[in-house]
Design a protein around this motif. Sequence first.
Motif, mmCIF file in Angstrom:
data_model
loop_
_atom_site.group_PDB
_atom_site.id
_atom_site.type_symbol
_atom_site.label_atom_id
_atom_site.label_comp_id
_atom_site.label_asym_id
_atom_site.label_seq_id
_atom_site.Cartn_x
_atom_site.Cartn_y
_atom_site.Cartn_z
ATOM 1 N N PHE A 169 3.996 -8.447 51.220
ATOM 2 C CA PHE A 169 4.516 -8.226 49.881
ATOM 3 C C PHE A 169 5.215 -6.888 49.808
ATOM 4 O O PHE A 169 4.945 -5.977 50.575
ATOM 5 N N THR A 170 6.153 -6.828 48.877
ATOM 6 C CA THR A 170 6.892 -5.605 48.613
ATOM 7 C C THR A 170 6.841 -5.345 47.121
ATOM 8 O O THR A 170 6.673 -6.270 46.323
ATOM 9 N N VAL A 171 6.964 -4.088 46.740
ATOM 10 C CA VAL A 171 7.001 -3.714 45.334
ATOM 11 C C VAL A 171 8.138 -2.724 45.117
ATOM 12 O O VAL A 171 8.467 -1.943 46.008
ATOM 13 N N GLU A 172 8.728 -2.804 43.947
ATOM 14 C CA GLU A 172 9.729 -1.815 43.556
ATOM 15 C C GLU A 172 9.050 -0.841 42.618
ATOM 16 O O GLU A 172 8.513 -1.248 41.583
ATOM 17 N N VAL A 173 9.021 0.406 43.002
ATOM 18 C CA VAL A 173 8.439 1.442 42.156
ATOM 19 C C VAL A 173 9.412 2.614 42.080
ATOM 20 O O VAL A 173 10.217 2.826 42.971
ATOM 21 N N HIS A 174 9.299 3.353 41.013
ATOM 22 C CA HIS A 174 10.119 4.548 40.832
ATOM 23 C C HIS A 174 9.288 5.727 41.329
ATOM 24 O O HIS A 174 8.565 6.358 40.562
ATOM 25 N N VAL A 175 9.381 5.978 42.613
ATOM 26 C CA VAL A 175 8.518 6.938 43.303
ATOM 27 C C VAL A 175 8.516 8.300 42.616
ATOM 28 O O VAL A 175 7.466 8.886 42.392
ATOM 29 N N HIS A 176 9.676 8.795 42.255
ATOM 30 C CA HIS A 176 9.773 10.146 41.704
ATOM 31 C C HIS A 176 9.404 10.235 40.229
ATOM 32 O O HIS A 176 9.076 11.294 39.731
ATOM 33 N N ALA A 177 9.446 9.094 39.539
ATOM 34 C CA ALA A 177 9.113 9.097 38.112
ATOM 35 C C ALA A 177 7.630 9.317 37.874
ATOM 36 O O ALA A 177 7.241 9.940 36.904
ATOM 37 N N PRO A 189 4.754 10.078 40.673
ATOM 38 C CA PRO A 189 4.207 10.163 42.039
ATOM 39 C C PRO A 189 2.724 9.801 42.126
ATOM 40 O O PRO A 189 2.307 9.144 43.084
ATOM 41 N N ALA A 190 1.928 10.168 41.141
ATOM 42 C CA ALA A 190 0.495 9.862 41.193
ATOM 43 C C ALA A 190 0.267 8.351 41.173
ATOM 44 O O ALA A 190 -0.556 7.835 41.950
ATOM 45 N N TYR A 191 0.970 7.629 40.319
ATOM 46 C CA TYR A 191 0.846 6.174 40.255
ATOM 47 C C TYR A 191 1.297 5.550 41.568
ATOM 48 O O TYR A 191 0.659 4.640 42.090
ATOM 49 N N THR A 192 2.421 6.035 42.110
ATOM 50 C CA THR A 192 2.954 5.473 43.342
ATOM 51 C C THR A 192 1.944 5.580 44.477
ATOM 52 O O THR A 192 1.746 4.634 45.220
ATOM 53 N N VAL A 193 1.294 6.734 44.576
ATOM 54 C CA VAL A 193 0.285 6.900 45.641
ATOM 55 C C VAL A 193 -0.859 5.937 45.398
ATOM 56 O O VAL A 193 -1.337 5.271 46.288
#
Length: 183
Positions: A169-177, A179-183
């Motif tokens: 699976f892949t996800v599209e996330v806004h890494v820089h918007a 960062p805590a959620y992305t991690v």
Amino acid sequence: PTEIIFNSIVRGLFAEGSMPPGDVVDAGAHDGQWSCMYSMAAPTRLVHAIEPLEGNVRKIRALRAAHPFLQNVRPLVGALGNRSRWLDAGAAKRTGQVNVTGLREVERAAGAAAPVRVYRLDEMFVDANSSHPQGAGAALGFLHLDVEGRELDVLHSGVRTLSKWQPMFTVEVHVHADPAYTV
């Protein structure tokens, strides 16, 4: 023309037979661009193009009707989330943007304007008594999530599916918007 490296990797995984067997889910399919790519990369698999905006689903249906090689694409007005429910997406439909966060939950009443159905991933692939219109029980081989920050909700709603089928699976996330959620 965007995400060339990413899409080349995904197409390559299908081409070399490295993608686990099973259906493909493109959640947040928008206008069907990626759904069509998955369809052409894996013509023997069903591609579930799940999109909450009816106008976008009409575009996907038109593409499918115009191109016989896209007959494995299954457009569905809906969304994936952490629990089954109906949402009033009227305001979102008018703006062309849908994020299920903050949308009012509604009852599905006979004769009411059709709200957007939110499905759990397990409801689509492992629940025996699924209310999913395309039926449950199929294997899941690949899952792409572009669900505007609700990716963890979808993954939590599919623990049994992910455990049983072990799809890529892949996800599209806004890494820089965020960062805590992305991690």
